[in-house]
Design a protein around this motif. Structure first.
Motif, short mmCIF file in Angstrom:
data_model
loop_
_atom_site.label_atom_id
_atom_site.label_comp_id
_atom_site.label_asym_id
_atom_site.label_seq_id
_atom_site.Cartn_x
_atom_site.Cartn_y
_atom_site.Cartn_z
N ASP A 1 0.81 -1.22 0.00
CA ASP A 1 0.00 0.00 0.00
C ASP A 1 0.85 1.27 0.00
O ASP A 1 0.49 2.26 -0.63
N THR A 2 2.00 1.24 0.72
CA THR A 2 2.85 2.44 0.66
C THR A 2 3.41 2.61 -0.74
O THR A 2 3.54 3.73 -1.24
N GLY B 1 0.80 4.26 -2.81
CA GLY B 1 0.66 5.66 -2.43
C GLY B 1 1.78 6.50 -3.01
O GLY B 1 1.56 7.58 -3.58
N LEU C 1 -2.80 8.41 4.55
CA LEU C 1 -1.77 8.24 3.53
C LEU C 1 -0.56 9.11 3.87
O LEU C 1 0.59 8.70 3.72
#
Lengths: 197, 197, 190
Positions: free
Chosen positions: C35-36, C39, C98
């Motif tokens: 997920d990072t 992002g 985020l």
């Protein structure tokens, strides 16, 4: 005196930007197709590092905390442009082979990183020494990686033939070889570090 | 000296100061290196022209089809040959080849001026095509790789670079000598006539 | 046709990370979790397209007419630094989760060489405005592709038993090398 020497050695060994801090990977991988290119890139970065460290540590009290990043970037970018102009004038061949990576010294994390962690807190003379040490450490690492890739890839070292080119493995000069050679060199550095402790 | 506080006026003053300093440094360097850069570029160009042409004393430079053309003459004004700088898009970006033609419109040599082709593959073009081009004569058709039904050996594993290189040579041929007058524009035909006078 | 060629070349053949060696720091730094990685890719894509657009206009309508081409590096990096600050402020307000996940890496986009690299590359390649923007977007997609694929592999790598010296960066680099080999296979398609 020993303390001053320690700052330089620190940059070359204990805080080697490539093998220990793992900073500035882009030029490390991108310009080391030969030992001489690696050395050229290393010295170019060292020049910017020394100059920007000196100026930033001289001006550190005149730059308020909140605007220190833009101020540092302007200083670093100026020296990079100076370097670019000088290389166009006197070292056109090297400038040609390093290409895009010369202006990209601006965004090399090592330069901004040293400005923040060292030059902003230490005396101008110490900052110059730190720039010199880190710059040399970076140059050494790049030359080493360049030499390994050049030797394995084309059988040459600094342009001199060591063994016939047909025995070389071209992959080491191409992109994948850069990653693999650097990975193995860092693993080697890790092993030496563990042994030394 | 105490560090300046992060309030609006010191921040503004400090950033302005840094920018002024950078401006001074850069304009100074630009002024100092300007002549040297122009001279280096000229020298490199001359070196390439010398390398691809027979001995000459005088050089006349103009452009044809957007490519710089250098016509060479002896001291007495006798025509020696022409060198054309032809630029095409290669694998890694645009590159420039200086191609030399003697007074019989034979290719006397070439030099790759600027390129970003893959080291060890596309970069081999700097001396790969010497023999094939030495055999070329104005009567021959446009150059083609063996793969494309022609006579020229492509660099192993670098077909894109090879094709681009051949295109560059053909462009130069088109600008300097015209092999098929029926498809040529009036301008190139005139060029040919001029050279034989 | 020209645009398709630019897109395919930028994403696969001359992948910004695996064949141009730009953006290696975020590539190694934020690729531990999927997920990072996603992002970061999004943030980079946004800044890259915007930065390329602005620097292109700056080069062609300010620097070139004034004959100040040598100020390219310094002007471009200032534009990029400004844009990154802007994205940071916006992200802090709109997506705090985020923002926390990307943490230290957002300011590092300034020192992400892909952004400055692409801005300079479009000038060197002499693209027109539309080509430049397309190239920037395609490069960002190429970056995202490499980063996200790599994150997927690295999540698996965490579980494997490695010699101590190879743990972390060394094995990541070697994996990247093998990925680069795979990407070299695309070079035949143009």
């Amino acid at each position: 005196m020993n303390k001053k020497l320690a700052i330089i050695v620190n940059g070359i060994l204990h805080e080697n930007p490539t093998f220990v801090l793992l900073l500035g990977m882009c030029p490390t991988l991108g310009t080391t197709t030969s030992a001489i290119n690696g050395l050229g890139m290393g010295l170019a970065t060292a020049f910017v590092l020394i100059c920007s460290n000196l100026v930033i540590s001289l001006l550190k009290n005149l730059i308020p905390d909140k605007v220190h990043i833009p101020a540092y970037i302007v200083i670093i970018a100026s020296f990079v442009t100076v370097l670019q102009l000088c290389m166009q004038a006197w070292l056109p061949e090297l400038n040609q082979s390093l290409g895009l990576f010369i202006p990209l010294i601006v965004v090399n994390c090592i330069v901004l990183g040293r400005a923040e962690t060292f030059a902003a807190k230490n005396s101008p003379f110490d900052s110059v020494l730190d720039g010199l040490g880190i710059g040399l450490g970076f140059s050494l690492a790049l030359t080493l990686l360049g030499a390994v890739r050049e030797l394995l890839g084309s059988g040459q070292l600094f342009g001199y033939s060591i063994f016939p080119e047909t025995y070389g493995s071209l992959i080491f000069i191409l992109a994948p070889g850069a990653f693999i050679a650097l990975g193995l060199l860092i693993a080697l550095a890790n092993t030496l570090k563990t042994k030394a402790q | 000296m105490k560090k300046l506080p992060s309030t609006i006026w010191p921040m503004l003053a400090s950033l302005t100061g840094v920018c002024l300093l950078a401006g001074l440094l850069l304009s100074g360097t630009y002024y100092l290196t300007g002549d040297a850069i122009a001279e280096t570029e000229k020298k490199q160009q001359e070196k390439a022209v010398k390398a691809v042409l027979p001995k000459y004393k005088k050089l006349e430079t103009d452009t044809v089809n957007g490519m710089p053309r250098h016509k060479a003459f002896t001291r007495k004004g006798e025509y020696v040959g022409t060198a054309i700088e032809s630029t095409v898009n290669g694998f890694g970006g645009p590159f420039t080849v200086m191609v030399g033609f003697n007074s019989d419109n034979k290719i006397t040599g070439y030099q790759v001026l600027k390129h970003q082709e893959t080291p060890g593959l596309g970069s081999k073009m700097t001396d790969w095509f010497v023999e094939d081009l030495a055999q070329w004569s104005p009567e021959g058709h446009p150059l083609k790789l063996k793969k494309d039904g022609g006579t020229v050996n492509a660099i192993t594993a670098a077909t894109i670079s090879s094709r681009a290189f051949i295109l560059a040579i053909n462009q130069a041929i088109g600008a300097c000598v015209d092999t098929r007058p029926d498809t040529a524009t009036g301008a190139t035909a005139k060029t040919k006539g001029g050279q034989h006078e | 046709m020209n645009y398709i060629l630019i897109i395919i070349t930028a994403i696969f053949v001359n992948n910004i990370v695996l064949s141009q060696f730009l953006g290696i720091c975020p590539f190694l730094g934020v690729s531990k979790k999927m997920d990072t990685a996603a992002g970061m890719s999004g943030a980079v894509a946004f800044v890259m397209v915007l930065a390329t657009l602005i620097t292109y206009l700056l080069q062609h309508f300010v620097l070139n007419p004034l004959g100040l081409g040598f100020l390219q590096t310094i002007c471009f990096i200032l534009v990029i630094a400004f844009l990154v600050q802007l994205v940071e402020i916006v992200l802090k307000k709109i997506a705090p989760a985020l923002y926390r996940a990307l943490g230290v890496f957002l300011p590092l986009i300034t020192t992400n060489c892909t952004i400055l690299g692409v801005a300079i590359m479009v000038i060197q390649k002499d693209y027109n405005l539309l080509e430049s923007v397309v190239f920037a977007l395609a490069t960002a997609i190429g970056f995202a592709l490499a980063l996200i694929l790599f994150a997927g592999i690295r999540e698996q790598l965490e579980l494997s038993d490695l010699p101590k010296a190879m743990k972390g960066t060394p094995i990541a680099l070697i994996t990247a090398g093998i990925m680069a080999m795979a990407f070299m296979g695309f070079s035949g398609i143009v």
